[in-house]
Enzyme design. Sequence first.
Site, mmCIF file in Angstrom:
data_model
loop_
_atom_site.group_PDB
_atom_site.id
_atom_site.type_symbol
_atom_site.label_atom_id
_atom_site.label_comp_id
_atom_site.label_asym_id
_atom_site.label_seq_id
_atom_site.Cartn_x
_atom_site.Cartn_y
_atom_site.Cartn_z
ATOM 1 N N PRO A 27 0.834 -1.219 0.000
ATOM 2 C CA PRO A 27 0.000 0.000 0.000
ATOM 3 C C PRO A 27 0.857 1.252 0.000
ATOM 4 O O PRO A 27 1.910 1.302 0.632
ATOM 5 C CB PRO A 27 -0.776 -0.106 1.319
ATOM 6 C CG PRO A 27 -0.726 -1.554 1.683
ATOM 7 C CD PRO A 27 0.568 -2.079 1.141
ATOM 8 N N SER A 87 0.297 3.926 1.424
ATOM 9 C CA SER A 87 0.293 4.570 2.732
ATOM 10 C C SER A 87 1.327 3.954 3.670
ATOM 11 O O SER A 87 1.585 4.476 4.741
ATOM 12 C CB SER A 87 -1.095 4.472 3.369
ATOM 13 O OG SER A 87 -1.475 3.119 3.530
ATOM 14 N N CYS A 88 1.935 2.834 3.286
ATOM 15 C CA CYS A 88 2.946 2.172 4.110
ATOM 16 C C CYS A 88 4.334 2.593 3.663
ATOM 17 O O CYS A 88 4.617 2.631 2.475
ATOM 18 C CB CYS A 88 2.828 0.652 3.990
ATOM 19 S SG CYS A 88 1.295 -0.004 4.624
ATOM 20 N N VAL A 89 5.179 2.891 4.619
ATOM 21 C CA VAL A 89 6.550 3.283 4.293
ATOM 22 C C VAL A 89 7.509 2.151 4.558
ATOM 23 O O VAL A 89 7.253 1.247 5.272
ATOM 24 C CB VAL A 89 6.996 4.541 5.062
ATOM 25 C CG1 VAL A 89 6.318 5.752 4.494
ATOM 26 C CG2 VAL A 89 6.728 4.415 6.526
#
Length: 104
Positions: free
Chosen positions: A100, A102-104
Amino acid sequence: MPDKTINGVSISVDDDGFMTDHSQWNKELAAALAEEEGISLSDGHWKVIDYILADYAEKGTVPGMRRINKVGGIPTKELYALFPGGPIKKAAKVSGLPKPTSCV
């Protein structure tokens, strides 16, 4: 792109272990991917996976926490209980989807 062998099947993954070819995904593979994350799939897990797959097919991106809560009707607390330590990231990985954004 690296390959990974699960249950005797070679799949294409990125450097973070997310599948890069969703056509290789199936329910048996999902169970094996979940097991690698320390998760044994239940009906609750499949509810999340089915929602994420349907939303991804429609929108072309892995849904974020807010969308899963509001549109999918799955509370945050339930997501963390099912996929502890990063529910969106783990659910996407088990679903055979990309990491995703939104995931780092």
